[in-house]
Design a protein around this motif. Structure first.
Motif, PDB file in Angstrom:
ATOM      1  N   LEU A  57     -42.721  17.714 -30.251  1.00 25.59           N
ATOM      2  CA  LEU A  57     -42.049  16.629 -30.968  1.00 25.59           C
ATOM      3  C   LEU A  57     -41.365  15.687 -29.970  1.00 25.59           C
ATOM      4  O   LEU A  57     -41.411  14.458 -30.113  1.00 25.59           O
ATOM      5  N   GLY A  58     -40.751  16.261 -28.943  1.00 23.05           N
ATOM      6  CA  GLY A  58     -40.104  15.463 -27.902  1.00 23.05           C
ATOM      7  C   GLY A  58     -41.103  14.576 -27.166  1.00 23.05           C
ATOM      8  O   GLY A  58     -40.823  13.408 -26.859  1.00 23.05           O
ATOM      9  N   THR A  59     -42.295  15.105 -26.909  1.00 24.68           N
ATOM     10  CA  THR A  59     -43.351  14.318 -26.251  1.00 24.68           C
ATOM     11  C   THR A  59     -43.773  13.154 -27.138  1.00 24.68           C
ATOM     12  O   THR A  59     -43.948  12.025 -26.668  1.00 24.68           O
ATOM     13  N   LEU A  60     -43.938  13.431 -28.436  1.00 27.94           N
ATOM     14  CA  LEU A  60     -44.306  12.361 -29.370  1.00 27.94           C
ATOM     15  C   LEU A  60     -43.228  11.277 -29.389  1.00 27.94           C
ATOM     16  O   LEU A  60     -43.533  10.081 -29.298  1.00 27.94           O
ATOM     17  N   ILE A  61     -41.960  11.688 -29.476  1.00 34.43           N
ATOM     18  CA  ILE A  61     -40.853  10.720 -29.530  1.00 34.43           C
ATOM     19  C   ILE A  61     -40.803   9.891 -28.247  1.00 34.43           C
ATOM     20  O   ILE A  61     -40.660   8.666 -28.290  1.00 34.43           O
ATOM     21  N   ALA A  62     -40.966  10.543 -27.097  1.00 33.23           N
ATOM     22  CA  ALA A  62     -40.952   9.812 -25.813  1.00 33.23           C
ATOM     23  C   ALA A  62     -42.074   8.773 -25.780  1.00 33.23           C
ATOM     24  O   ALA A  62     -41.894   7.662 -25.264  1.00 33.23           O
ATOM     25  N   SER A  63     -43.233   9.113 -26.367  1.00 30.95           N
ATOM     26  CA  SER A  63     -44.377   8.195 -26.329  1.00 30.95           C
ATOM     27  C   SER A  63     -44.142   6.955 -27.195  1.00 30.95           C
ATOM     28  O   SER A  63     -44.813   5.933 -27.005  1.00 30.95           O
ATOM     29  N   LEU A  64     -43.207   7.018 -28.131  1.00 25.97           N
ATOM     30  CA  LEU A  64     -42.928   5.868 -29.002  1.00 25.97           C
ATOM     31  C   LEU A  64     -42.141   4.784 -28.262  1.00 25.97           C
ATOM     32  O   LEU A  64     -42.181   3.611 -28.646  1.00 25.97           O
ATOM     33  N   GLY A  65     -41.398   5.182 -27.230  1.00 28.08           N
ATOM     34  CA  GLY A  65     -40.662   4.216 -26.427  1.00 28.08           C
ATOM     35  C   GLY A  65     -39.583   3.468 -27.203  1.00 28.08           C
ATOM     36  O   GLY A  65     -39.258   2.329 -26.887  1.00 28.08           O
ATOM     37  N   ASN A  66     -39.025   4.113 -28.219  1.00 28.10           N
ATOM     38  CA  ASN A  66     -37.969   3.480 -29.018  1.00 28.10           C
ATOM     39  C   ASN A  66     -36.664   4.239 -28.786  1.00 28.10           C
ATOM     40  O   ASN A  66     -36.522   5.383 -29.219  1.00 28.10           O
ATOM     41  N   PRO A  67     -35.680   3.602 -28.133  1.00 29.61           N
ATOM     42  CA  PRO A  67     -34.431   4.308 -27.817  1.00 29.61           C
ATOM     43  C   PRO A  67     -33.629   4.709 -29.060  1.00 29.61           C
ATOM     44  O   PRO A  67     -32.725   5.530 -28.967  1.00 29.61           O
ATOM     45  N   GLU A  68     -33.977   4.147 -30.220  1.00 27.63           N
ATOM     46  CA  GLU A  68     -33.257   4.497 -31.460  1.00 27.63           C
ATOM     47  C   GLU A  68     -33.787   5.781 -32.097  1.00 27.63           C
ATOM     48  O   GLU A  68     -33.250   6.256 -33.085  1.00 27.63           O
ATOM     49  N   ILE A  69     -34.889   6.324 -31.555  1.00 23.96           N
ATOM     50  CA  ILE A  69     -35.448   7.582 -32.082  1.00 23.96           C
ATOM     51  C   ILE A  69     -35.231   8.651 -31.017  1.00 23.96           C
ATOM     52  O   ILE A  69     -35.719   8.519 -29.895  1.00 23.96           O
ATOM     53  N   SER A  70     -34.494   9.703 -31.353  1.00 23.94           N
ATOM     54  CA  SER A  70     -34.202  10.721 -30.337  1.00 23.94           C
ATOM     55  C   SER A  70     -34.457  12.130 -30.868  1.00 23.94           C
ATOM     56  O   SER A  70     -34.368  12.382 -32.068  1.00 23.94           O
ATOM     57  N   LEU A  71     -34.801  13.014 -29.931  1.00 21.79           N
ATOM     58  CA  LEU A  71     -34.922  14.433 -30.266  1.00 21.79           C
ATOM     59  C   LEU A  71     -33.538  15.044 -30.103  1.00 21.79           C
ATOM     60  O   LEU A  71     -32.928  14.936 -29.040  1.00 21.79           O
ATOM     61  N   GLU A  72     -33.025  15.652 -31.160  1.00 22.10           N
ATOM     62  CA  GLU A  72     -31.698  16.291 -31.137  1.00 22.10           C
ATOM     63  C   GLU A  72     -31.887  17.743 -31.590  1.00 22.10           C
ATOM     64  O   GLU A  72     -31.495  18.137 -32.690  1.00 22.10           O
ATOM     65  N   GLN A  73     -32.534  18.527 -30.733  1.00 25.22           N
ATOM     66  CA  GLN A  73     -32.954  19.873 -31.132  1.00 25.22           C
ATOM     67  C   GLN A  73     -31.776  20.771 -31.508  1.00 25.22           C
ATOM     68  O   GLN A  73     -31.906  21.667 -32.325  1.00 25.22           O
ATOM     69  N   ASP A  74     -30.602  20.525 -30.915  1.00 25.77           N
ATOM     70  CA  ASP A  74     -29.461  21.396 -31.223  1.00 25.77           C
ATOM     71  C   ASP A  74     -28.898  21.187 -32.631  1.00 25.77           C
ATOM     72  O   ASP A  74     -28.006  21.919 -33.059  1.00 25.77           O
ATOM     73  N   LEU A  75     -29.420  20.217 -33.387  1.00 27.23           N
ATOM     74  CA  LEU A  75     -29.018  20.089 -34.798  1.00 27.23           C
ATOM     75  C   LEU A  75     -29.711  21.140 -35.664  1.00 27.23           C
ATOM     76  O   LEU A  75     -29.291  21.411 -36.778  1.00 27.23           O
ATOM     77  N   SER A  76     -30.803  21.698 -35.157  1.00 25.51           N
ATOM     78  CA  SER A  76     -31.645  22.593 -35.951  1.00 25.51           C
ATOM     79  C   SER A  76     -30.896  23.849 -36.409  1.00 25.51           C
ATOM     80  O   SER A  76     -30.228  24.505 -35.620  1.00 25.51           O
ATOM     81  N   SER A  77     -31.017  24.128 -37.705  1.00 24.22           N
ATOM     82  CA  SER A  77     -30.457  25.353 -38.285  1.00 24.22           C
ATOM     83  C   SER A  77     -31.264  25.674 -39.533  1.00 24.22           C
ATOM     84  O   SER A  77     -31.718  24.757 -40.223  1.00 24.22           O
ATOM     85  N   PRO A  78     -31.451  26.970 -39.865  1.00 22.93           N
ATOM     86  CA  PRO A  78     -32.135  27.293 -41.125  1.00 22.93           C
ATOM     87  C   PRO A  78     -31.366  26.765 -42.349  1.00 22.93           C
ATOM     88  O   PRO A  78     -31.934  26.622 -43.422  1.00 22.93           O
TER      89      PRO A  78
END
Length: 197
Positions: A57-78
């Motif tokens: 997912l991080g690779t996909l987001i980086a490929s978009l080149g949009n600084p307003e879209i970020s991977l925030e993996q530490d938000l993840s919770s069941p």
């Protein structure tokens, strides 16, 4: 001054698809800012471990080149409520919008402390092919929550589960290929091969 919006989008990203790409870009246009993460849904079987799905997912987001879209993996919770509380602590001045696929609309009222969750943020539902939004499910959510929006921007009808069952290279964003091949994931390790794993 009206608080700026931030879309919260958790997805199994198993694997990320052209649909994920279109949705992330659409959310950024609609809300201005998007925080995404690979989720660990206790009700789903996953084809790859969480850490690897987050990397894709991080690779996909980086490929978009949009600084307003970020991977925030530490938000993840069941628990969605825990995710929301983490986001509230990080972005206290933002209007948070929880983004969920229409396939989960009926489940949401049964989530952990769903009423509390839906009173604390807005909800945006993404229509998914094969999962029409039933009026009564929508009415239940509107009773529980403060603002429920059904998103209407076009998202390709690609599903990660379909790719896992029947590899479809054209539905996988190009930026992900090096990692998919390296880890030999989803039977997509050799693009020229039609054998399934």
């Amino acid at each position: 001054m009206k608080p700026s919006s931030l879309a919260l989008f958790g997805t199994s990203a198993d694997p990320p698809t052209e649909g994920h790409r279109a949705l992330l870009e659409g959310l950024a246009k609609r809300y201005g800012q998007v925080a995404a993460w690979a989720s660990d849904n206790p009700f789903k079987q996953h084809g790859a471990p969480l850490e690897l799905r987050a990397q894709l997912l991080g690779t996909l987001i980086a490929s978009l080149g949009n600084p307003e879209i970020s991977l925030e993996q530490d938000l993840s919770s069941p628990k969605a409520l825990v995710t929301l509380q983490r986001a509230q602590a990080r972005w206290p001045k933002h209007q948070l919008v929880f983004v969920v696929g229409s396939d989960l609309a009926r489940q949401i009222p049964h989530w952990y402390r769903a009423g509390e969750l839906l009173q604390a943020c807005d909800l945006a539902l993404v229509p998914r092919r094969g999962y029409p939004l039933e009026p009564e499910a929508l009415a239940d959510l509107r009773k529980l929550g403060r603002q429920v929006e059904v998103l209407s921007f076009p998202v390709p009808g690609t599903a990660s589960s379909a790719i896992r069952q029947q590899p479809s290279p054209e539905q996988v964003p190009e930026a992900l290929w090096p990692e998919l091949i390296r880890h030999n994931l989803y039977g997509l390790g050799q693009p020229a091969s039609h054998t399934s794993h």
